[in-house]
Design a protein around this motif. Structure first.
Motif, short mmCIF file in Angstrom:
data_model
loop_
_atom_site.label_atom_id
_atom_site.label_comp_id
_atom_site.label_asym_id
_atom_site.label_seq_id
_atom_site.Cartn_x
_atom_site.Cartn_y
_atom_site.Cartn_z
N ASP A 30 42.18 51.64 41.41
CA ASP A 30 42.60 52.40 40.24
C ASP A 30 42.36 51.67 38.92
O ASP A 30 42.55 52.24 37.84
N PHE A 31 41.94 50.42 39.02
CA PHE A 31 41.86 49.62 37.81
C PHE A 31 40.79 50.06 36.81
O PHE A 31 40.99 49.94 35.60
N PRO A 32 39.63 50.56 37.28
CA PRO A 32 38.64 51.01 36.30
C PRO A 32 39.17 52.06 35.32
O PRO A 32 38.87 52.03 34.13
N LYS A 33 39.98 52.99 35.85
CA LYS A 33 40.57 54.01 34.98
C LYS A 33 41.54 53.38 33.97
O LYS A 33 41.59 53.78 32.80
N LEU A 34 42.31 52.41 34.47
CA LEU A 34 43.27 51.75 33.59
C LEU A 34 42.54 50.97 32.48
O LEU A 34 42.94 50.99 31.31
N ILE A 35 41.46 50.30 32.85
CA ILE A 35 40.68 49.54 31.86
C ILE A 35 40.11 50.48 30.80
O ILE A 35 40.13 50.18 29.59
N ALA A 36 39.60 51.63 31.24
CA ALA A 36 39.05 52.61 30.30
C ALA A 36 40.12 53.09 29.33
O ALA A 36 39.87 53.23 28.11
N SER A 53 40.12 52.45 25.28
CA SER A 53 40.04 53.62 24.39
C SER A 53 41.33 53.89 23.63
O SER A 53 41.30 54.56 22.59
N GLU A 54 42.46 53.40 24.13
CA GLU A 54 43.74 53.70 23.48
C GLU A 54 44.45 52.44 22.97
O GLU A 54 44.64 52.27 21.77
N LEU A 55 44.79 51.55 23.89
CA LEU A 55 45.58 50.37 23.52
C LEU A 55 44.85 49.50 22.51
O LEU A 55 45.44 49.04 21.52
N PHE A 56 43.56 49.27 22.76
CA PHE A 56 42.78 48.39 21.88
C PHE A 56 42.23 49.09 20.64
O PHE A 56 41.59 48.47 19.81
N ARG A 57 42.51 50.39 20.50
CA ARG A 57 42.07 51.11 19.30
C ARG A 57 43.17 51.26 18.25
O ARG A 57 42.89 51.62 17.11
N SER A 100 38.41 45.54 20.03
CA SER A 100 38.10 44.70 21.18
C SER A 100 37.92 45.56 22.41
O SER A 100 38.46 46.67 22.49
N ARG A 101 37.15 45.03 23.38
CA ARG A 101 36.91 45.74 24.62
C ARG A 101 36.89 44.75 25.79
O ARG A 101 36.37 43.63 25.67
N ILE A 102 37.45 45.19 26.90
CA ILE A 102 37.31 44.43 28.14
C ILE A 102 35.94 44.79 28.73
O ILE A 102 35.69 45.95 29.07
N PHE A 107 51.70 45.15 27.42
CA PHE A 107 51.50 46.46 28.03
C PHE A 107 51.62 46.39 29.54
O PHE A 107 52.34 47.20 30.18
N LEU A 108 50.92 45.43 30.17
CA LEU A 108 50.94 45.34 31.63
C LEU A 108 52.28 44.86 32.15
O LEU A 108 52.72 45.27 33.24
N ALA A 109 52.96 43.99 31.39
CA ALA A 109 54.28 43.54 31.82
C ALA A 109 55.25 44.72 31.89
O ALA A 109 56.04 44.84 32.84
N GLN A 110 55.18 45.62 30.91
CA GLN A 110 56.05 46.79 30.91
C GLN A 110 55.66 47.78 32.00
O GLN A 110 56.51 48.26 32.76
N LYS A 111 54.35 48.04 32.12
CA LYS A 111 53.87 49.03 33.08
C LYS A 111 54.08 48.57 34.53
O LYS A 111 54.66 49.28 35.34
N PHE A 112 53.62 47.34 34.85
CA PHE A 112 53.73 46.84 36.21
C PHE A 112 55.18 46.53 36.58
O PHE A 112 55.58 46.65 37.74
N GLY A 113 55.97 46.12 35.59
CA GLY A 113 57.38 45.85 35.86
C GLY A 113 58.12 47.11 36.23
O GLY A 113 58.93 47.13 37.16
#
Length: 506
Positions: A21-27, A31-35, A45-47, A79-85
Motif C-alpha cells: 500500500d505504500f506507493p499510494k501513500l507516497i503519492a 501531492s498533499e503533505l509536501f505541497r 519536495s518529493r520522495i 505525519f507518519l507518527a500520527q497515522k501509524f500510531g
C-alpha cells in the motif's frame, strides 16, 4: 537552490506489511503533505525513491527552497507518527540523514576553497559557478535545531571573509577637530617605564604606579562630572566572568572566540585530589602545567571581554513599562581582558584594561537622542578639557565585521562611531595610523531581540553602548601632550591637582 537527501526513518515495529500500500501513500504525501505552503507554480519536495527493510523506511527526497527536504522529512515524521500510531500502534523512533547534497549559487563566488569545519560537512565543492555542499550524519537534533541553515549561512560568511581579506572595513569621516600644536613626538610607553610610572607585569598587562593611576582616575572623574551625572546614568556592578552561553546570545561567540581569556574551575575541591600537584610543587618549586590541566574542568566562561552582555541578560524575556524608559547605566567595577595576539606594543593596546561602560536602553527616539547628547559631551571633554586632536568616523559595527560583512546597517541610525586620535610618534598625521580610543554604538534591536525583551505593550526596544577605555585615553593624552604637567591643558591640570612623586629605585 537544489537539494537531495538520503534518510532513514526507524519505527518501533517492522512495517514490511505496508509495502503493497505504500506507493499510494507516497503519492498522497508528495501531492498533499509536501505541497502545503508551496506556491502553486513552484516545486516543493518529493520522495523520489523509497524502500522498507524491517523497521526502517529508507528515503531519497529531492526539493527546492520552497520546501527543503530536511523540513519535508520532519513534516513526514510527524505525519507518519500520527497515522501509524493511530492505525497500527507503531511509533517513530528516530530519523537520520546519511547524505545530503545542496547546490546553490552564492551571492559572491569564492576565489578559493571554502571549508566549514564541523562533522556534518563532508565537502564543499565549487563547480560550474555553483557550490555543491555535501552534508552527512545529521540526526533529528541537527535538523530541528537548524544546523543546515546555519551551515549555509556560515558558508556565505566565510566567502565574504575571504573576499574581505586585506580590505579595510567601511570607514567614513564624519567630523574632525582642529589641528593641535605638537608638544611631544615620542612614544610615551618606554619613557613611563624608565621613570617608573608603569612596569610590564605580563604580556599586555601593566602595573600602574601612583602617577598613571591618578591620571586615569582623573579621566574617570571627568567622565562622571561631564557625562554620567548630568545625563543621569546610574552605576551598576556587572559580573566580570561571563558564561559562554551569554556571549553566544550576543554574538561574541564565535566572532571573538580567539580573543577571550577563558575560565576553568577546579575539577574537584577535595584536597586529596590536589595532593600530587602540591607534592610536585613542593619538591620541584615549579608548576607542573600538564598535571594542572588534568585537574581543571572544561572552560565554561570567560573573563569580561565587553562589559554590557550581562546587563542585557538581566532583561531576558522581560517586559519593561514605557514609563521606566529610558534606562541608563554605567559600570567601572573591574578590569576587562582581551587577547590581542601579535598586536601588542605599549599601553595603547593591552590585554588587561580598565574601562567605563555606558549602556542606555529605550525607544528608538530615546536611544538616538541620548547618543547625540553623549557625542556633544565627548566633544566638550576632548576639545575643551583634554585639548586633543581627534576625529569621528562611521565604521562597520563589530557584529557585522566579524561576519565578514563590509558595509553598514541598512538603517542609518544604527551603527558604530569610532573616535580616533593622532599619535605624533607614529608619524605625520596625514600618513600615520590614528588610534581608536573610544567608540559609541547604537545597536538597534540586536540585543533586545537576542534576549527577547520589549516594552509592556510589545513595542521594540533599542540599546546603545559606549566604552571609555582609560588606558586608551592615557595613551592618546600623553602621546600628544607629553609627560611634563606644565605642558598639559590648564583645565585638565586644575581637575588633576598635584601629581604624586615619582618612586626612585636603585
Amino acid at each position: 537552490m537544489r537539494f537531495s537527501l538520503e534518510a532513514t526513518m526507524e519505527f518501533s515495529k517492522p512495517i514490511d506489511f505496508l509495502k503493497l500500500d505504500f506507493p499510494k501513500l507516497i503519492a498522497r504525501i508528495n501531492s498533499e503533505l509536501f505541497r502545503k505552503g508551496v506556491p502553486q507554480e513552484q516545486e516543493g519536495s518529493r520522495i523520489v525513491h523509497w524502500n522498507i527493510i524491517g523497521t526502517k523506511l529508507i528515503l531519497t527526497i529531492e526539493g527546492s527552497t520552497y520546501l527543503r527536504p530536511h523540513d519535508a522529512l520532519l513534516r513526514l515524521r510527524k505525519f507518519l507518527a500520527q497515522k501509524f500510531g493511530r492505525e497500527y500502534n507503531i511509533g517513530v523512533r528516530s530519523i537520520f540523514v546519511k547524505n545530503y547534497e545542496i547546490r546553490f549559487k552564492p551571492k559572491r563566488m569564492p576565489k578559493e576553497k571554502v571549508e566549514v569545519k564541523v562533522p556534518w560537512v563532508k565537502e564543499i565543492v565549487q563547480k560550474d559557478k555553483e557550490l555543491l555542499v555535501k552534508l552527512q550524519d545529521l540526526d533529528s537534533t541537527a535538523l530541528e535545531d537548524r544546523y543546515v541553515e546555519r551551515i549555509l549561512k556560515r558558508i556565505e560568511e566565510k566567502i565574504n571573509q575571504k573576499l574581505y581579506g586585506g580590505k579595510a572595513e567601511h570607514w567614513e569621516l564624519i567630523w574632525k577637530s582642529r589641528k593641535r600644536k605638537v608638544v611631544w613626538d615620542k612614544d610615551p610607553t618606554p619613557e613611563m617605564e624608565r621613570r617608573g610610572w608603569i612596569k610590564r607585569f605580563n604580556v599586555g598587562v601593566w602595573l600602574h604606579m601612583p602617577i598613571t593611576t591618578k591620571i586615569m582616575r582623573t579621566f574617570q572623574k571627568i567622565a562622571e562630572r561631564e557625562i554620567l551625572r548630568p545625563l543621569k546614568f546610574e552605576e551598576v556592578m556587572l559580573p566580570k566572568t561571563v558564561p559562554l552561553e551569554v556571549w553566544l546570545q550576543t554574538g561574541h561567540v564565535p566572532g571573538s572566540s580567539n580573543s577571550f581569556f577563558y575560565v576553568c574551575r577546579p575539577e574537584k575541591w577535595d584536597p586529596e585530589f590536589w595532593e600530587d600537584f602540591a607534592d610536585w610543587v613542593k619538591v620541584t618549586r615549579k608548576i607542573p602545567y600538564d598535571l594542572l590541566t588534568e585537574k581543571l574542568a572544561e572552560p565554561n566562561a570567560g573573563i569580561c571581554f565587553a562589559q554590557c552582555p550581562p546587563l542585557y541578560w538581566y532583561f531576558k524575556k522581560k517586559l519593561i513599562p514605557e514609563k521606566e524608559l529610558p534606562l541608563k547605566f554605567w559600570d567601572a567595577s573591574g578590569v576587562s581582558y582581551r587577547w590581542e595576539g601579535g598586536g601588542l606594543h605599549g599601553i595603547e593596546r593591552d590585554c588587561e584594561f580598565h574601562r567605563i561602560e555606558i549602556v542606555w536602553i529605550g525607544t528608538k527616539e530615546q536611544v538616538i537622542d541620548i547618543k547625540e547628547k553623549l557625542l556633544e559631551r565627548f566633544k566638550r571633554i576632548f576639545d575643551k578639557i583634554l585639548e586633543l586632536e581627534w576625529r569621528m568616523a562611521r565604521v562597520t559595527p563589530w557584529y557585522m565585521a566579524q561576519a565578514g560583512q563590509l558595509g553598514l546597517e541598512e538603517e542609518k541610525e544604527i551603527g558604530t562611531i569610532d573616535f580616533e586620535a593622532w599619535l605624533p610618534w607614529r608619524g605625520p598625521r596625514e600618513k600615520s595610523e590614528w588610534l581608536e580610543f573610544q567608540n559609541l554604538t547604537v545597536a538597534g534591536t540586536k540585543f533586545s531581540d537576542a534576549w527577547n525583551f520589549k516594552t509592556e505593550k510589545g513595542k521594540e526596544i533599542w540599546t546603545g553602548c559606549s566604552g571609555i577605555g582609560l588606558e586608551r585615553w592615557l595613551a592618546v593624552f600623553l602621546a600628544q601632550k607629553g609627560l611634563e604637567p606644565k605642558k598639559w591643558p590648564k583645565k585638565f591640570v586644575k581637575i588633576l591637582g598635584k601629581l604624586p612623586k615619582e618612586i626612585k629605585l636603585i
